[in-house]
Design an enzyme around this catalytic site. Structure first.
Site, mmCIF file in Angstrom:
data_model
loop_
_atom_site.group_PDB
_atom_site.id
_atom_site.type_symbol
_atom_site.label_atom_id
_atom_site.label_comp_id
_atom_site.label_asym_id
_atom_site.label_seq_id
_atom_site.Cartn_x
_atom_site.Cartn_y
_atom_site.Cartn_z
ATOM 1 N N CYS A 188 -11.523 16.549 13.203
ATOM 2 C CA CYS A 188 -11.558 16.103 12.145
ATOM 3 C C CYS A 188 -12.227 15.253 11.039
ATOM 4 O O CYS A 188 -12.491 14.327 10.315
ATOM 5 C CB CYS A 188 -10.920 14.217 12.327
ATOM 6 S SG CYS A 188 -12.036 13.127 13.469
ATOM 7 N N CYS A 237 1.234 -1.448 0.037
ATOM 8 C CA CYS A 237 0.061 -0.097 -0.225
ATOM 9 C C CYS A 237 1.038 0.956 0.200
ATOM 10 O O CYS A 237 1.951 1.643 0.796
ATOM 11 C CB CYS A 237 -1.181 -0.460 0.970
ATOM 12 S SG CYS A 237 -2.143 2.038 0.972
#
Length: 452
Positions: free
Chosen positions: A404, A155
């Site tokens: 967030c 990844c």
């Protein structure tokens, strides 16, 4: 015009949704289009029609954006981890800045600009924590909107140490027939592979298991040490519950250390497996730097830091404040915060209390503590209404809100407004390049008695 599922319509992509999909308006309905770029014209096949919106995919591009690029990851079309690899990073930043601006204005009712977004220098290999789900012999990430595990050999968001550790664990599973956990039956052993890395390239490996031991542990430890020479420890997290919560409550150290040391904003921190720590160290320093500037400290202030975790923001603030009181609901995090304060010579300027933010904020208010500044860094759900009310009753000069989630941030800005606090500044900081997540810092200032 009434849309039909399966039909194809020409549409113009005019904006982005919160999850990074393009937005078109066709027949008076909002259509979310995965993989689209703002400014494009496309033939869009409708996949699903809801009450107020529809979802579709691009059948053919009529006019492509200059911001479109070929995804650099072979798993992008099936993995749910990234949302912006089909466009330039500049376009991604603009999408995120616009999202924060719209949330602050539309949901928060605050007419302030969000002109600044702090982009990352490194948009690959930045994650210092990875939680791989395990299923059917695969270790990777979930396919978008499913619990189907995509087997990902590498990844681009994770360090190469994680790639090597993942391969070692997968080979061990196949070699010794270690069974994966099955969510439907509650049987099987290995649930998640959890990895932490630090700036120095060291790694801590944790296996989340449906039990208290693993077969052939010595062989696994040997394989991991060969794959990751800077490995510092191997830990088991015991999770026997039928739940989607990843970590269990019990941790067993199989080899080495159970914690990893990291540096942030000139301080050192010891991170255990369950410790909360932002996943992008370099951008976290930018984020905390902006929070510190917004706090406007001069050296003598009392600051309350709600949702302080292991004390990362608290210690940054303590360097320029008179006293910082950190509040956190997780007992282990509070113990870590106290130890981190001792390690960094800041115990005399910090105090950490364990409990619910609502209860402890009320207790501090009852003690007569009148902070000059309150800093909040809540989870994605934002602040509970009683926390907003208690903070306002404490009457700080400023509230610094680290968020967030732009939607809950906007909602909470609107809740502060009738209590006498107006949003003054807002900046976005990109901690999560190539994904739809974004962090924001907002300064809320107490209005004077003559303010409208």
């Amino acid at each position: 015009m009434e849309l039909r599922e399966g039909a194809v319509y020409r549409g113009e992509i005019v904006a982005y949704s919160s999850d990074g999909a393009g937005i078109a308006r066709i027949g008076g309905m909002v259509v979310f289009v995965k993989g689209a770029v703002r400014g494009e014209s496309a033939d869009i096949r409708i996949e699903h029609i809801g009450h107020h919106a529809a979802w579709g995919h691009i059948e053919a591009l009529a006019a492509s954006s200059d911001a479109r690029q070929e995804p650099d990851c072979p798993y992008y079309s099936v993995c749910g981890g990234c949302q912006f690899r089909h466009m330039t990073y500049a376009e991604e930043l603009e999408a995120k800045r616009a999202r924060v601006r719209d949330a602050v204005r539309r949901l928060g009712g605050a007419d302030i600009p969000v002109e600044t977004i702090h982009g990352a220098r490194d948009i690959c290999r930045y994650r210092n924590k990875v939680q791989f789900p395990v299923g059917e012999g695969r270790i990777g990430y979930y396919q978008g909107r499913t619990h189907q595990v995509v087997d990902i050999e590498d990844c681009l968001l994770q360090p190469v140490e994680d790639t090597a550790a993942r391969a070692a664990v997968r080979d061990w599973m196949l070699r010794f027939g270690v069974p994966c956990y099955n969510e439907r039956t509650g049987k099987g052993l290995l649930r998640h592979l959890y990895l932490r890395t630090n700036k120095a390239g060291q790694a801590l490996c944790c296996l989340v298991v449906n039990g208290r031991s693993i077969p052939h542990a010595e062989e696994l430890i040997s394989a991991l040490r060969d794959a990751v020479p800077a490995l510092t420890g191997v830990v088991l997290s015991v999770n026997k519950k039928r739940t989607n919560v990843i970590l269990g409550d019990e941790f067993i150290t199989l080899w080495g250390q159970s914690r990893l040391e990291e540096t942030l904003c000139g301080h050192t921190f010891l991170l255990s497996v369950p410790s909360f720590f932002q996943i992008n160290r370099a951008q976290t320093e930018v984020l905390y730097g902006r929070a510190l500037e917004f706090a406007g400290l001069t050296g003598g202030e009392t600051v309350v830091d709600l949702y302080c975790g292991i004390g990362t923001i608290s210690l940054t603030l303590a360097e320029q404040a008179g006293q910082v009181i950190g509040v956190e609901v997780v007992p282990q995090a509070i113990e870590d915060a106290k130890e981190n304060a001792r390690r960094n010579g800041l115990s005399h300027k910090t105090r950490f209390e364990c409990g619910d933010a609502s209860d402890l904020a009320a207790r501090l208010e009852a003690e007569g503590i009148r902070p000059h500044v309150v800093v909040v860094d809540p989870p994605r759900k934002g602040l509970a209404p009683d926390v907003v009310e208690t903070v306002a009753r404490m009457a700080p000069e400023r509230v610094v809100y680290v968020s967030c989630d732009p939607a809950t941030l906007g909602r909470d800005i609107a809740r502060f407004a009738p209590l006498g606090y107006a949003a003054q500044r807002a900046e976005a900081v990109d901690l999560f390049p190539r994904t739809a997540h974004i962090e924001t810092v907002v300064s809320l200032v107490r209005k004077g008695p003559d303010a409208s």
